[in-house]
Design a protein around this motif. Sequence first.
Motif, PDB file in Angstrom:
ATOM      1  N   ASP A 168      -1.241   9.109  -8.398  1.00  3.57           N
ATOM      2  CA  ASP A 168       0.116   8.879  -7.896  1.00  3.57           C
ATOM      3  C   ASP A 168       0.122   7.511  -7.206  1.00  3.57           C
ATOM      4  OD1 ASP A 168       2.403   8.673  -6.308  1.00  3.57           O
ATOM      5  OD2 ASP A 168       2.462  10.823  -5.889  1.00  3.57           O
ATOM      6  N   PRO A 169       0.753   6.489  -7.802  1.00 10.28           N
ATOM      7  CA  PRO A 169       0.701   5.142  -7.213  1.00 10.28           C
ATOM      8  C   PRO A 169       1.248   5.085  -5.796  1.00 10.28           C
ATOM      9  CG  PRO A 169       1.512   5.047  -9.467  1.00 10.28           C
ATOM     10  CD  PRO A 169       1.474   6.496  -9.096  1.00 10.28           C
ATOM     11  N   ALA A 170       2.298   5.837  -5.501  1.00 12.89           N
ATOM     12  CA  ALA A 170       2.879   5.807  -4.160  1.00 12.89           C
ATOM     13  C   ALA A 170       1.930   6.432  -3.150  1.00 12.89           C
ATOM     14  CB  ALA A 170       4.221   6.536  -4.151  1.00 12.89           C
ATOM     15  N   ALA A 171       1.288   7.532  -3.525  1.00 13.71           N
ATOM     16  CA  ALA A 171       0.332   8.182  -2.625  1.00 13.71           C
ATOM     17  C   ALA A 171      -0.868   7.287  -2.386  1.00 13.71           C
ATOM     18  CB  ALA A 171      -0.108   9.529  -3.195  1.00 13.71           C
ATOM     19  N   PHE A 172      -1.343   6.619  -3.427  1.00  9.20           N
ATOM     20  CA  PHE A 172      -2.475   5.709  -3.265  1.00  9.20           C
ATOM     21  C   PHE A 172      -2.111   4.555  -2.340  1.00  9.20           C
ATOM     22  CE2 PHE A 172      -4.438   1.679  -4.511  1.00  9.20           C
ATOM     23  CZ  PHE A 172      -5.750   1.951  -4.175  1.00  9.20           C
ATOM     24  N   ALA A 173      -0.941   3.959  -2.558  1.00 11.37           N
ATOM     25  CA  ALA A 173      -0.521   2.842  -1.712  1.00 11.37           C
ATOM     26  C   ALA A 173      -0.407   3.273  -0.258  1.00 11.37           C
ATOM     27  CB  ALA A 173       0.813   2.282  -2.215  1.00 11.37           C
ATOM     28  N   SER A 174       0.110   4.481  -0.039  1.00  9.96           N
ATOM     29  CA  SER A 174       0.245   4.994   1.319  1.00  9.96           C
ATOM     30  C   SER A 174      -1.118   5.200   1.969  1.00  9.96           C
ATOM     31  CB  SER A 174       1.031   6.308   1.297  1.00  9.96           C
ATOM     32  OG  SER A 174       1.051   6.897   2.576  1.00  9.96           O
ATOM     33  N   LEU A 175      -2.026   5.838   1.242  1.00 15.05           N
ATOM     34  CA  LEU A 175      -3.340   6.125   1.817  1.00 15.05           C
ATOM     35  C   LEU A 175      -4.106   4.845   2.100  1.00 15.05           C
ATOM     36  CD1 LEU A 175      -5.462   8.102   2.751  1.00 15.05           C
ATOM     37  CD2 LEU A 175      -6.210   8.367   0.383  1.00 15.05           C
ATOM     38  N   LEU A 176      -4.125   3.927   1.157  1.00 13.54           N
ATOM     39  CA  LEU A 176      -4.850   2.683   1.386  1.00 13.54           C
ATOM     40  C   LEU A 176      -4.259   1.915   2.556  1.00 13.54           C
ATOM     41  CD1 LEU A 176      -7.152   0.853   0.479  1.00 13.54           C
ATOM     42  CD2 LEU A 176      -5.556  -0.268  -1.087  1.00 13.54           C
ATOM     43  N   SER A 177      -2.933   1.889   2.647  1.00 15.39           N
ATOM     44  CA  SER A 177      -2.290   1.196   3.762  1.00 15.39           C
ATOM     45  C   SER A 177      -2.668   1.828   5.096  1.00 15.39           C
ATOM     46  CB  SER A 177      -0.773   1.222   3.583  1.00 15.39           C
ATOM     47  OG  SER A 177      -0.126   0.647   4.704  1.00 15.39           O
ATOM     48  N   ASP A 178      -2.617   3.155   5.165  1.00 15.94           N
ATOM     49  CA  ASP A 178      -2.962   3.828   6.419  1.00 15.94           C
ATOM     50  C   ASP A 178      -4.424   3.617   6.789  1.00 15.94           C
ATOM     51  OD1 ASP A 178      -0.428   4.749   6.872  1.00 15.94           O
ATOM     52  OD2 ASP A 178      -0.857   6.861   6.484  1.00 15.94           O
ATOM     53  N   VAL A 179      -5.311   3.703   5.805  1.00 13.22           N
ATOM     54  CA  VAL A 179      -6.734   3.494   6.075  1.00 13.22           C
ATOM     55  C   VAL A 179      -6.978   2.065   6.570  1.00 13.22           C
ATOM     56  CG1 VAL A 179      -8.965   3.238   4.917  1.00 13.22           C
ATOM     57  CG2 VAL A 179      -7.619   5.307   4.577  1.00 13.22           C
ATOM     58  N   GLU A 180      -6.275   1.095   5.975  1.00 13.76           N
ATOM     59  CA  GLU A 180      -6.443  -0.298   6.402  1.00 13.76           C
ATOM     60  C   GLU A 180      -5.910  -0.516   7.818  1.00 13.76           C
ATOM     61  OE1 GLU A 180      -6.464  -3.458   2.921  1.00 13.76           O
ATOM     62  OE2 GLU A 180      -4.624  -2.269   2.855  1.00 13.76           O
ATOM     63  N   THR A 181      -4.674  -0.068   8.068  1.00 13.95           N
ATOM     64  CA  THR A 181      -4.024  -0.394   9.334  1.00 13.95           C
ATOM     65  C   THR A 181      -4.530   0.451  10.505  1.00 13.95           C
ATOM     66  OG1 THR A 181      -2.176   1.104   8.859  1.00 13.95           O
ATOM     67  CG2 THR A 181      -1.941  -1.194   8.183  1.00 13.95           C
ATOM     68  N   LYS A 182      -4.994   1.678  10.224  1.00 15.23           N
ATOM     69  CA  LYS A 182      -5.384   2.572  11.317  1.00 15.23           C
ATOM     70  C   LYS A 182      -6.891   2.705  11.503  1.00 15.23           C
ATOM     71  CE  LYS A 182      -1.147   5.286  10.904  1.00 15.23           C
ATOM     72  NZ  LYS A 182      -0.543   6.633  10.698  1.00 15.23           N
ATOM     73  N   LEU A 183      -7.657   2.272  10.509  1.00 13.98           N
ATOM     74  CA  LEU A 183      -9.121   2.327  10.633  1.00 13.98           C
ATOM     75  C   LEU A 183      -9.734   0.926  10.510  1.00 13.98           C
ATOM     76  CD1 LEU A 183      -9.996   5.561   8.581  1.00 13.98           C
ATOM     77  CD2 LEU A 183      -9.536   5.343  11.026  1.00 13.98           C
TER      78      LEU A 183
END
Length: 218
Positions: A168-183
């Motif tokens: 799911d491209p939207a789910a992937f973009a969301s997860l990668l963004s959260d992992v980048e910005t929050k971790l």
Amino acid sequence: MTYSGEVKVGGRAQVHELAELMISKVAVGPMDNNAYLLRCRATGEQLLVDAANDAGTLLALIGSDGVSAVVTTHRHGDHWQALAEVVAATGARTFAGRDDAEGIPVATDVLVDDGDTIRFGRIELTARHLVGHTPGSIALVYDDPRGHPHVFTGDCLFPGGVGNTHQDPAAFASLLSDVETKLFDPLPDETWVYPGHGADTTLGAERPHLPAWRERGW
């Protein structure tokens, strides 16, 4: 024994000894899940991350001191198969991300939001809400006052990539963004990563590969 993070189903737990916290890692079947027992060295109070399966193994790891809390990192069934039995045996309070709790068939005592603090003994964990593998996945950050941070990522970050987002491209973009910005953004390279399956890693080992992950889309 020097901590390596390498565990196998049926094998011994590995213990990572920090100045104020002891982290015991064990693998349980049938999906090779990791479970982590955290023990405050000052008080002896304990917290379990993911009662994944094999309650007997987890209760033996917990021992006679009991456990005050069980945190479920996300709602997928392989991460809570032993939750009901562990809670029945120990009376532990249950914690889970607010948006995943309804998918966990054991009542959640404390709904966790991004930035919430979970305390046991003298230890504080900060929850980070990471959206994409599931709607309510949480990671737990321990900012060691005498060392570098440690983060329990569930199925959101592994050696070699983020968790499964089912093409799911939207789910992937969301997860990668959260992992980048929050971790990755707020935490240093030395941060130790404890995933829901398999070997440990560090943010420094994974950081150079973020552009490649984004390009490949998984």
